[in-house]
Each structure stands twice: as structure tokens, then as C-alpha cells.
Design a protein around this motif. Structure first.
Motif, PDB file in Angstrom:
ATOM      1  N   GLN A  10      34.159  43.831  50.164  1.00 33.20           N
ATOM      2  CA  GLN A  10      34.906  42.598  50.350  1.00 33.20           C
ATOM      3  C   GLN A  10      34.923  41.702  49.107  1.00 33.20           C
ATOM      4  N   ILE A  11      34.448  42.221  47.973  1.00 35.28           N
ATOM      5  CA  ILE A  11      34.392  41.416  46.750  1.00 35.28           C
ATOM      6  C   ILE A  11      35.789  41.343  46.131  1.00 35.28           C
ATOM      7  N   SER A  12      36.156  40.163  45.654  1.00 29.24           N
ATOM      8  CA  SER A  12      37.407  40.011  44.911  1.00 29.24           C
ATOM      9  C   SER A  12      37.102  39.323  43.578  1.00 29.24           C
ATOM     10  N   LEU A  13      37.957  39.559  42.619  1.00 31.11           N
ATOM     11  CA  LEU A  13      37.788  39.016  41.277  1.00 31.11           C
ATOM     12  C   LEU A  13      39.165  38.685  40.723  1.00 31.11           C
ATOM     13  N   THR A  14      39.315  37.472  40.221  1.00 23.28           N
ATOM     14  CA  THR A  14      40.543  37.065  39.544  1.00 23.28           C
ATOM     15  C   THR A  14      40.187  36.707  38.114  1.00 23.28           C
ATOM     16  N   ILE A  15      40.872  37.320  37.170  1.00 25.24           N
ATOM     17  CA  ILE A  15      40.648  37.072  35.744  1.00 25.24           C
ATOM     18  C   ILE A  15      41.957  36.552  35.161  1.00 25.24           C
ATOM     19  N   THR A  16      41.886  35.411  34.482  1.00 26.04           N
ATOM     20  CA  THR A  16      43.077  34.807  33.895  1.00 26.04           C
ATOM     21  C   THR A  16      42.878  34.618  32.402  1.00 26.04           C
ATOM     22  N   ALA A  17      43.841  35.113  31.632  1.00 29.05           N
ATOM     23  CA  ALA A  17      43.846  34.946  30.177  1.00 29.05           C
ATOM     24  C   ALA A  17      45.174  34.277  29.816  1.00 29.05           C
ATOM     25  N   PRO A  18      45.251  32.946  29.940  1.00 23.14           N
ATOM     26  CA  PRO A  18      46.544  32.253  29.792  1.00 23.14           C
ATOM     27  C   PRO A  18      47.179  32.397  28.416  1.00 23.14           C
ATOM     28  N   LYS A  19      46.393  32.430  27.351  1.00 16.69           N
ATOM     29  CA  LYS A  19      46.967  32.559  25.997  1.00 16.69           C
ATOM     30  C   LYS A  19      47.604  33.929  25.805  1.00 16.69           C
ATOM     31  N   MET A  20      47.131  34.913  26.578  1.00 17.30           N
ATOM     32  CA  MET A  20      47.697  36.253  26.504  1.00 17.30           C
ATOM     33  C   MET A  20      48.739  36.482  27.593  1.00 17.30           C
ATOM     34  N   GLY A  21      48.880  35.517  28.507  1.00 16.99           N
ATOM     35  CA  GLY A  21      49.864  35.636  29.575  1.00 16.99           C
ATOM     36  C   GLY A  21      49.509  36.685  30.607  1.00 16.99           C
ATOM     37  N   LYS A  22      48.223  36.869  30.902  1.00 14.72           N
ATOM     38  CA  LYS A  22      47.802  37.916  31.831  1.00 14.72           C
ATOM     39  C   LYS A  22      46.904  37.356  32.921  1.00 14.72           C
ATOM     40  N   THR A  23      47.076  37.910  34.105  1.00  9.37           N
ATOM     41  CA  THR A  23      46.177  37.659  35.217  1.00  9.37           C
ATOM     42  C   THR A  23      45.906  38.988  35.904  1.00  9.37           C
ATOM     43  N   PHE A  24      44.648  39.227  36.225  1.00  7.47           N
ATOM     44  CA  PHE A  24      44.251  40.417  36.960  1.00  7.47           C
ATOM     45  C   PHE A  24      43.715  39.983  38.317  1.00  7.47           C
ATOM     46  N   TYR A  25      44.232  40.602  39.385  1.00  4.85           N
ATOM     47  CA  TYR A  25      43.739  40.377  40.740  1.00  4.85           C
ATOM     48  C   TYR A  25      43.061  41.665  41.204  1.00  4.85           C
ATOM     49  N   CYS A  26      41.782  41.585  41.450  1.00  7.05           N
ATOM     50  CA  CYS A  26      40.999  42.749  41.857  1.00  7.05           C
ATOM     51  C   CYS A  26      40.482  42.514  43.270  1.00  7.05           C
ATOM     52  N   THR A  27      40.763  43.440  44.187  1.00  5.28           N
ATOM     53  CA  THR A  27      40.342  43.287  45.573  1.00  5.28           C
ATOM     54  C   THR A  27      39.714  44.574  46.082  1.00  5.28           C
ATOM     55  N   GLY A  28      38.986  44.441  47.183  1.00  8.67           N
ATOM     56  CA  GLY A  28      38.321  45.608  47.778  1.00  8.67           C
ATOM     57  C   GLY A  28      37.160  46.086  46.932  1.00  8.67           C
ATOM     58  N   GLY A  63      15.913  38.854  24.549  1.00  9.25           N
ATOM     59  CA  GLY A  63      16.695  38.890  25.774  1.00  9.25           C
ATOM     60  C   GLY A  63      17.900  39.812  25.645  1.00  9.25           C
ATOM     61  N   GLN A  64      18.301  40.403  26.745  1.00  9.42           N
ATOM     62  CA  GLN A  64      19.372  41.399  26.749  1.00  9.42           C
ATOM     63  C   GLN A  64      20.460  41.020  27.746  1.00  9.42           C
ATOM     64  N   ARG A  65      21.451  41.866  27.828  1.00 11.87           N
ATOM     65  CA  ARG A  65      22.513  41.734  28.814  1.00 11.87           C
ATOM     66  C   ARG A  65      22.299  42.769  29.915  1.00 11.87           C
ATOM     67  N   VAL A  66      22.707  42.401  31.117  1.00 10.92           N
ATOM     68  CA  VAL A  66      22.620  43.292  32.269  1.00 10.92           C
ATOM     69  C   VAL A  66      24.045  43.688  32.640  1.00 10.92           C
ATOM     70  N   ALA A  67      24.272  44.997  32.781  1.00 12.43           N
ATOM     71  CA  ALA A  67      25.609  45.515  33.068  1.00 12.43           C
ATOM     72  C   ALA A  67      25.798  45.726  34.568  1.00 12.43           C
ATOM     73  N   TRP A  68      26.678  44.921  35.148  1.00  9.90           N
ATOM     74  CA  TRP A  68      27.046  45.064  36.552  1.00  9.90           C
ATOM     75  C   TRP A  68      28.377  45.807  36.617  1.00  9.90           C
ATOM     76  N   ASN A  69      28.429  46.906  37.354  1.00 11.97           N
ATOM     77  CA  ASN A  69      29.635  47.708  37.463  1.00 11.97           C
ATOM     78  C   ASN A  69      30.129  47.659  38.907  1.00 11.97           C
ATOM     79  N   LEU A  70      31.374  47.245  39.078  1.00 12.75           N
ATOM     80  CA  LEU A  70      31.985  47.162  40.401  1.00 12.75           C
ATOM     81  C   LEU A  70      33.237  48.026  40.444  1.00 12.75           C
ATOM     82  N   LEU A  71      33.428  48.712  41.556  1.00 13.86           N
ATOM     83  CA  LEU A  71      34.652  49.456  41.800  1.00 13.86           C
ATOM     84  C   LEU A  71      35.559  48.610  42.692  1.00 13.86           C
ATOM     85  N   PHE A  72      36.855  48.588  42.366  1.00 11.42           N
ATOM     86  CA  PHE A  72      37.821  47.842  43.158  1.00 11.42           C
ATOM     87  C   PHE A  72      38.893  48.795  43.666  1.00 11.42           C
ATOM     88  N   ALA A  73      39.265  48.636  44.928  1.00 14.76           N
ATOM     89  CA  ALA A  73      40.300  49.482  45.536  1.00 14.76           C
ATOM     90  C   ALA A  73      41.669  49.180  44.958  1.00 14.76           C
TER      91      ALA A  73
END
Length: 146
Positions: free
Chosen positions: A96-114, A129-139
Motif C-alpha cells: 500500500q506504499i505510494s511515492l510521488t517525486i516531483t522535479a519541477p525544473k526538469m518538468g517531471k513527476t513520477f507517481y509510484c503506487t502499489g 556514518g554511511q547511507r542505508v539503501a532502502w529498495n521498494l518495488l512498485f506495481a
């Protein structure tokens, strides 16, 4: 005169959400980077015995998003809390996770659902300190102009 374009990650915003857990706005704080990748090949060829090629156009907008967060960030803590919640919750809550990514200067929006987590990420511990990589699959991942 040659034209030019500029890019800044600070112009990119995102919101990750789950209907039962809430949402988190990503505007750079604790964010290393993220990457969007589509997983479905859009074409396939079948070769007949006489060499005739049948080309198939394949539908599918599934893919994955990798979110790299600083290990001490609120983003990492929120994602860990979300993972813990959906892991303990009823199975109907899992994708049920959704993600919206907006890059207005590039004119792009990504809608990720499922969306659902691939796995709980590896947790690094070292002198720096390090970075932690979270990987999500979207339908479904839709790339739309703003």
C-alpha cells in the motif's frame, strides 16, 4: 550563443506514504539520493523457423525505487518504522506504499503506487556514518510531465 541547463537535487521533492502509517516529505534532509528503474521490458522478439520476426509490445509499468538515506536521519528512522508496521500488519497492508517525486525544473513527476519493501536493508556500522539503501518495488510507476 550555446544554451545550457541547470540541475539541483534541492529542487526535487518527494512524498512517501502509506494509508495507515502516514506520510513523510523528502526535501533533502537526510537524503543521499534515489533512483527510479522500470523492470518490464517493453518489447520481445520471437523468431520463426523461416526467420520471420514477430515483435510483441509488452505492457507493464512496474519497477523499483532505491532510496539511500543517511543512517542517522529522520528519513531512515521513518522508513524503518514503516517497514516494522507493514511487516506486523495484516497482509492487505503490505503493498500500500505510494511515492510521488516531483522535479519541477526538469518538468517531471513520477507517481509510484502499489509499493512494498524488497527487504529490510543492510545496516552499516563503521568509523564514518554511511547511507542505508532502502529498495521498494512498485506495481505501477507513471512518469508524467508536470
Amino acid at each position: 550563443m550555446a544554451g545550457f541547463n541547470t540541475y539541483s537535487f534541492t529542487d526535487v521533492t518527494a512524498t512517501i506514504s502509506h494509508p495507515a502509517y502516514g506520510s513523510y516529505d523528502l526535501q533533502g534532509e537526510g537524503m543521499g539520493d534515489f533512483n527510479i528503474a522500470k523492470n518490464t521490458d517493453r518489447t520481445a522478439h520471437d523468431v520463426a523457423a523461416d526467420g520471420t520476426i514477430m515483435v510483441s509490445k509488452i505492457a507493464g509499468n512496474n519497477g523499483n525505487v532505491n532510496i539511500n538515506a543517511q543512517q542517522t536521519s529522520g528519513l531512515h528512522n521513518w522508513l524503518q518504522g514503516l517497514f516494522n508496521y507493514v511487516w506486523q500488519a495484516d497482509t492487505s497492508q503490505w503493498a500500500q506504499i505510494s511515492l510521488t517525486i516531483t522535479a519541477p525544473k526538469m518538468g517531471k513527476t513520477f507517481y509510484c503506487t502499489g509499493g512494498a519493501f524488497v527487504k529490510e536493508p543492510d545496516e552499516p556500522f563503521q568509523a564514518q556514518g554511511q547511507r542505508v539503501a532502502w529498495n521498494l518495488l512498485f506495481a505501477d510507476i507513471q512518469r508524467l510531465p508536470i
